[in-house]
Design a protein around this motif. Structure first.
Motif, short mmCIF file in Angstrom:
data_model
loop_
_atom_site.label_atom_id
_atom_site.label_comp_id
_atom_site.label_asym_id
_atom_site.label_seq_id
_atom_site.Cartn_x
_atom_site.Cartn_y
_atom_site.Cartn_z
N UNK A 41 0.84 -1.20 0.00
CA UNK A 41 0.00 0.00 0.00
C UNK A 41 0.88 1.26 0.00
N UNK A 42 0.44 2.32 -0.69
CA UNK A 42 1.31 3.49 -0.85
C UNK A 42 1.78 4.12 0.46
N UNK A 43 0.93 4.14 1.48
CA UNK A 43 1.33 4.82 2.72
C UNK A 43 2.37 4.04 3.54
N UNK A 44 2.66 2.82 3.12
CA UNK A 44 3.57 1.97 3.91
C UNK A 44 5.04 2.21 3.62
N UNK B 233 -7.66 1.93 1.93
CA UNK B 233 -6.89 1.13 0.97
C UNK B 233 -5.57 1.78 0.58
N UNK B 234 -5.30 2.99 1.06
CA UNK B 234 -3.96 3.55 0.88
C UNK B 234 -3.00 2.99 1.92
N UNK B 236 -3.58 -0.24 3.18
CA UNK B 236 -3.97 -1.63 3.27
C UNK B 236 -4.36 -2.18 1.92
N UNK B 237 -4.71 -3.45 1.86
CA UNK B 237 -5.12 -4.06 0.61
C UNK B 237 -5.95 -5.30 0.89
N UNK B 249 1.46 -5.29 9.04
CA UNK B 249 2.90 -5.06 9.12
C UNK B 249 3.22 -3.73 9.78
N UNK B 250 2.20 -2.86 9.84
CA UNK B 250 2.34 -1.52 10.39
C UNK B 250 0.93 -0.94 10.34
N UNK B 252 0.18 1.44 8.76
CA UNK B 252 0.07 1.89 7.37
C UNK B 252 0.09 0.72 6.39
N UNK B 253 0.04 -0.50 6.89
CA UNK B 253 0.15 -1.65 5.99
C UNK B 253 -0.63 -2.83 6.57
N UNK B 255 -3.40 -5.87 5.86
CA UNK B 255 -3.82 -6.67 4.73
C UNK B 255 -4.95 -7.63 5.08
N UNK B 291 6.00 0.23 15.76
CA UNK B 291 7.30 -0.41 16.04
C UNK B 291 7.57 -0.62 17.53
#
Lengths: 510, 510
Positions: A41-44, B233-234, B236-237, B249-250, B252-253, B255, B291
């Motif tokens: 994803x772009x923000x990551x 969705x920016x 995530x996905x 994963x963060x 910002x990520x 899934x 983190x």
């Protein structure tokens, strides 16, 4: 410091255990990098940069800790005398281990981190500078990167030219002393070819067809063709990314990417064949080397020789299109009628151009020689960063006979400098020379190679590449490997014969 | 052992640096796991298992090394007296750090590795056993796993029942002493509901429409709906996998995955809404916790409360379908005409069934209670592994009133035991109870919640969940969090009121 192990076998097993951990970290970092270019994803982006940096720093610190150093010292001292306890391959793996530990020790972790940080910012600056064709916007970052590379050369040490320290990172054992005369001869002969072509018309006006087609159509056609060539999709995959690349997490997990362009299925295909050449190399590495430092290509140049072998030597041959055209027509029915001969002519035109990655097989090397000369001068301190654009334009005029309209079409076109990858460019030309030498050896061993290609039978070719090149991984140095496969030393002769033959056919002297 | 830092701030920064490294390793392992279920080439499975094991072992070893232990001891000793140097959130993060280090120290790396190995083999055995409905084929592995869990309970230590050591892994602070009376009351009231329903006909015979539709159609409709709900969705996905899951994963990520079934777009949608509930939680965690060990849900039960809030409380409401049906009809034009009322009736039937994951909101808890009783008896040593099938079938007869035709439809149906995840099941029911309590608190704060839902306006609901639940991450224990949000202790009352209300509507007493 106590003796690390009472015999070579125990030291080897200890090194193997360390290599496995580092190798798993490196594979995880490779997946993080692959994902960044495909599905992230772009923000990551920021979190991802930190994740990759952490894994690389951990790997570096494990490769330079006391245990690793003790083992490297042991192998350096004992490998000749007690090597009988190890197989030949294990002895070579132990040498690669010791070499990599020494190499990692040259650069303190602090330097690795600082370079990563500079590179992240430099890439943003470079993207903007290129978009605006403004060298000034890249100047500060480029200066910092050149200074870092000079510093790195001092840290790593060298004999002769400081540039040797950097070239060695990508092409172990390669030096300016070898490259200078080689590139000089190549330059002279390339200019002779251009001179020959200048007065002549091509035998055919056939051009690579532009045809509207979906990404899905292009990908399916390209995928079917690289699968037929031998890329194993049970141990690999293909995805879409902005810039095609190949990455490998294991011999059983090799990933290609390609890009699709609305009207250019042949570009998508050749891009994927190029990456599949890298991928076949990675899939063909001996399974014994799995999770060791030797599971990789012998050098960037040897790696490039494999991608170029498939992209240029095979896929730009007339015979290849006897096999490939029916597949393209099946998946892209709107593809115009072309004969294999027309495809051959269309794909082998020679014409000087400004952009390296769009250059033909002949003039491509002149692009590399321009970069090689500039990098060498920067590292010798005879060229300032501010003078790069002027120097670039003079060299393009001199070698390619073209005027550079702006820096976006000149010294800002490549990503490499923004990555701090000074010393990388020579590997591209070396890859072409290696590929042509491997072609000669293959034709000697298998004179009917192109009959196989015509029939779409690639198994014997893949087998030859695997046995002679792929399976060795990094256990042989590039120059050792070339000598072993071809019985000869690196030279430009085979490449020049190969391109002269094509040029004479595409541009008959009436 | 020397003092790790002269003050709390320095200790915190040191712990933060360690948490960042471990957290990056854990995120990389999460990506390796996600990729395994989505895009990994089939032959890569063995290499992947090794990569994940290496990263987890490294994380475990960093969490239990001398530096980590020193810091944990320092926080345990000093956090009360010198906490003024830290913010409240930092103090809580430091507590989570100390707790996680202590928890990791309980289990030697050797045990972690052994359990991983047993689990890999057990999953294969379980798959085959389930496919053949043969408990005997799973018996040996299951016995090994029960023994490992008994051993783990001893390693981790407990007060009261040995099962407490395992439940605490998923639901910190939860014990058999709390669960026993809670589950007893829930069981009695659930049986009362079933008794009520038994004599009555549903108000409507509407059923969830089965309609042939492509995976693409189903995914687009479901994606559009979860995006409208607020999943970003920016950051995530969503991808396809055999079993839906959410991994992060963060912040910002994040899934999600879902599965598509040829004829059941509503199943695909509800599956994705469930995972998006987990995903909204992960995206809503305070960025300060990035983190650190506190970037995660408060517990599995709280996590499940978020997925169930969206899947059941929102997406099985009549109002939700006023918003959702037009979107489904846009992407799946062949979807039959349904009214929101019909969807409500179709999605809220109550009927005992054999398979947990297909159960309705009411009988679902009976499935959990069956597993809870068996796990407790195994850990107390009052039930042998060989007796599981008989015990299972007796309990299903007693609670659900059904005969189990074979073990595939009985004690072999769940993956959890093959993963060694004894103690996990109670979190599902706790999630339902938490979700209903949060629903009450939300309706008190925002009485017009379902008017928002009707209009497809989810921002205020998401904001409430984020402020009250998500942003705390793991800095609050589940029971603390529930008390803070609802002002009350964990109880079954809200859940029962919520389901009774639905049941009375779906099954009117004439």
């Amino acid at each position: 410091m106590s003796e690390p192990a009472s015999n070579c076998r125990r030291a080897y097993d200890d090194a193997l255990s360390l290599m496995r951990t580092v190798s798993d970290l490196t594979s995880a970092a490779a997946l993080l990098g692959w994902d960044q270019e495909t599905y992230m994803p772009p923000l990551a982006a920021q979190a991802r940069a930190e994740q990759i940096a952490t894994l690389n720093a951990l790997a570096h610190s494990m490769m330079t800790d006391e245990r690793a150093v003790r083992l490297a010292e042991y192998f350096e001292r004992e490998l000749h005398s007690s090597a009988e306890e190890l197989t030949i391959l294990e002895t070579r793996i132990a040498r690669v281990f010791a070499r990599d530990v020494r190499r990692a020790l040259k650069v303190p972790e602090e330097f690795v981190r600082r370079k990563s940080q500079v590179v992240v910012l430099a890439q943003e600056a470079w993207k903007e500078a290129r978009a605006r064709a403004s060298f000034a916007k890249f100047y500060n970052d480029l200066r910092a990167l050149v200074e870092l590379s000079l510093h790195e050369a001092e840290l790593r040490g060298y004999q002769g030219h400081p540039y040797n320290a950097l070239v060695d990172l990508y092409e172990p054992g390669m030096t300016v002393e070898t490259l200078d005369p080689l590139f000089d001869r190549l330059e002279q002969e390339t200019l002779r070819i251009l001179d020959y072509v200048k007065g002549l018309s091509p035998a055919s006006n056939a051009a690579v067809p532009r045809v509207s087609s979906t990404g899905q159509e292009q990908l399916l056609a390209a995928r079917t063709i690289v699968e037929a060539i031998g890329f194993n999709f049970s141990a690999g995959r293909v995805d879409i990314s902005a810039h095609p690349f190949c990455t490998s997490l294991a011999t059983s997990d090799v990933r290609l990417t390609t890009r699709t362009a609305d009207d250019n299925p042949i570009s998508c295909l050749l891009g994927l064949i190029h990456e599949a050449g890298h991928g076949l190399y990675e899939q063909g590495i001996d399974p014994t080397l799995e999770r060791t430092f030797a599971r990789d290509g012998a050098s960037m140049g040897i790696h490039e020789s494999q991608s170029l072998f498939w992209e240029n030597i095979i896929a730009r041959s007339e015979e290849f299109w006897e096999f490939a055209l029916p597949i393209i027509e099946r998946f892209i029915p709107q593809f115009p009628t072309m004969t294999p001969t027309m495809m051959f002519y269309a794909l082998n035109r020679v014409e000087p151009s400004l952009i390296r990655i769009e250059a033909d097989e002949v003039t491509y090397n002149l692009h590399i020689i321009i970069r090689y000369r500039i990098e060498k001068e920067l590292m010798a301190g005879t060229l300032n960063v501010a003078e790069i654009p002027e120097r670039w334009n003079v060299l393009v005029r001199e070698l390619l006979g073209l005027d550079v309209p702006d820096d976006a079409n000149g010294c800002l076109q490549d990503i490499h400098w923004s990555l701090g990858a000074f010393g990388y460019f020579p590997s591209y030309t070396l890859g072409k020379l290696y590929a042509a030498m491997f072609r000669s050896a293959l034709l000697k061993a298998m004179p009917d190679t192109f009959d196989h290609v015509r029939r779409g039978e690639f198994a014997a070719i893949c087998q030859w590449l695997k046995e002679n090149i792929h399976h060795w991984g990094r256990t042989l140095c590039p120059l050792e490997l070339v000598e072993q496969v071809t019985g000869r030393s690196l030279a430009e002769k085979d490449f020049l014969e190969y391109v002269w033959e094509k040029v004479m056919r595409v541009y008959p002297s009436s």
